[in-house]
Design an enzyme around this catalytic site. Structure first.
Site, short mmCIF file in Angstrom:
data_model
loop_
_atom_site.label_atom_id
_atom_site.label_comp_id
_atom_site.label_asym_id
_atom_site.label_seq_id
_atom_site.Cartn_x
_atom_site.Cartn_y
_atom_site.Cartn_z
N ASP A 108 8.68 17.79 12.01
CA ASP A 108 8.37 16.51 11.35
C ASP A 108 7.02 16.69 10.64
OD1 ASP A 108 8.27 13.85 10.64
OD2 ASP A 108 8.24 13.06 12.66
N PHE A 134 14.57 8.74 11.36
CA PHE A 134 14.63 9.05 12.79
C PHE A 134 16.02 9.51 13.20
CE2 PHE A 134 14.13 8.38 17.37
CZ PHE A 134 12.89 8.97 17.53
N GLY A 157 12.99 18.37 24.18
CA GLY A 157 14.01 18.27 23.14
C GLY A 157 14.70 19.57 22.77
N ASP A 205 13.32 21.33 18.47
CA ASP A 205 14.49 20.63 17.96
C ASP A 205 14.30 20.22 16.50
OD1 ASP A 205 12.51 18.78 18.64
OD2 ASP A 205 13.76 17.64 20.02
N LYS A 228 12.58 17.73 8.71
CA LYS A 228 12.56 16.53 7.86
C LYS A 228 11.91 16.88 6.53
CE LYS A 228 12.43 13.07 11.51
NZ LYS A 228 11.70 11.95 12.13
N ASP A 286 15.38 12.48 21.47
CA ASP A 286 15.42 11.20 22.18
C ASP A 286 14.77 10.08 21.38
OD1 ASP A 286 12.70 12.28 22.61
OD2 ASP A 286 12.46 10.52 23.88
P1 IMP Z 1 5.82 16.92 14.63
O1 IMP Z 1 4.81 17.40 15.60
O2 IMP Z 1 5.36 15.70 13.89
O3 IMP Z 1 6.33 17.99 13.71
O4 IMP Z 1 7.04 16.37 15.45
C1 IMP Z 1 7.89 17.19 16.17
C2 IMP Z 1 8.17 16.60 17.52
O5 IMP Z 1 8.31 15.18 17.46
C3 IMP Z 1 9.49 17.15 18.02
O6 IMP Z 1 9.22 18.09 19.04
C4 IMP Z 1 10.22 15.95 18.53
O7 IMP Z 1 10.07 15.91 19.93
C5 IMP Z 1 9.53 14.75 17.97
N1 IMP Z 1 10.30 14.12 16.87
C6 IMP Z 1 9.96 14.13 15.55
N2 IMP Z 1 10.87 13.47 14.82
C7 IMP Z 1 11.80 13.03 15.69
C8 IMP Z 1 13.02 12.26 15.54
O8 IMP Z 1 13.44 11.85 14.44
N3 IMP Z 1 13.71 12.01 16.69
C9 IMP Z 1 13.31 12.43 17.92
N4 IMP Z 1 12.19 13.15 18.10
C10 IMP Z 1 11.44 13.45 17.00
MG MG Z 2 9.51 17.51 21.03
#
Ligand code: IMP
Ligand code: MG
Length: 179
Positions: free
Chosen positions: A101, A150, A43, A98, A129, A157
């Site tokens: 979350d 999302f 991403g 990217d 987020k 993606d």
């Molecule tokens: P985290 O590990 O929960 O912080 O999520 C981060 C990863 O999840 C990013 O590298 C993204 O690839 C994916 N991700 C989280 N939220 C989204 C979204 O809304 N759309 C697409 N990919 C997301």
């Molecule tokens: Mg990712």
């Protein structure tokens, strides 16, 4: 084609000005020829490109690829699918993703980079987020704080699709399935 239920969040111009603002904030801490940008594939590819072009400084680039065991939308336990090509021992690393979350991806990749001897690791994300983090991370440099819904496009993606879109689209709050 944009899937039904998504609305535009950021135009191409918005994204570029966000990348420029982040580049301007990072510039004072960049050591030309030494700072390494490590992007989380797949991403972060688009953001990395715009970010380092806006910086217009001589930086090193490397990549990590991670995937979550549960394979769902949210990150479960992560595993490293592909590691660094370069030696980051003693290097100041900017870890580019990217979107932030839960924070698990940044936490996992930061641990990996430190285990490889990185002198410092600072996160950089285009989007963050607005939600509680589930992992202890230092707040990264953020382009845009966005609602906890999302998003797709510009590398982001949905089940492997829509990465190519030049703009970023967010799931419409009104079309969210009630739980
Ligand atoms: P985290 O590990 O929960 O912080 O999520 C981060 C990863 O999840 C990013 O590298 C993204 O690839 C994916 N991700 C989280 N939220 C989204 C979204 O809304 N759309 C697409 N990919 C997301
Ligand atoms: Mg990712």
């Amino acid at each position: 084609m944009i899937p039904a239920g998504f609305v535009r969040l950021l135009s191409q111009a918005d994204i570029l000005s966000g990348a420029k603002a982040v580049a301007d904030r990072l510039r004072p801490q960049i050591k030309p020829g030494a700072t390494t940008f490590v992007a989380v594939l797949d991403g972060a590819l688009f953001f990395l490109t715009d970010l380092i072009q806006e910086l217009a400084m001589d930086v090193k680039v490397d990549f990590l690829r991670v995937s979550s065991y549960d394979g769902g939308e949210t990150s479960g336990d992560l595993k490293l699918v592909s590691g660094l090509m370069s030696n980051v021992a003693g290097a100041d690393v900017l870890l580019v993703d990217d979107i932030l979350d839960s924070g698990k991806t940044l936490a996992f990749c930061t641990d990996y980079l430190k285990s490889r001897g990185a002198a410092s690791v600072r996160g950089v994300v285009l989007l963050a987020k607005e939600r509680p983090r589930l992992a202890a991370i230092e707040e990264p440099a953020v382009g845009f704080h966005i609602p906890d819904r999302f998003v797709i496009g510009y590398g982001l993606d949905w089940q492997g699709r829509y990465r190519h879109l030049r703009e970023i689209f967010i799931k419409d709050a009104e079309k969210e399935t009630p739980r």
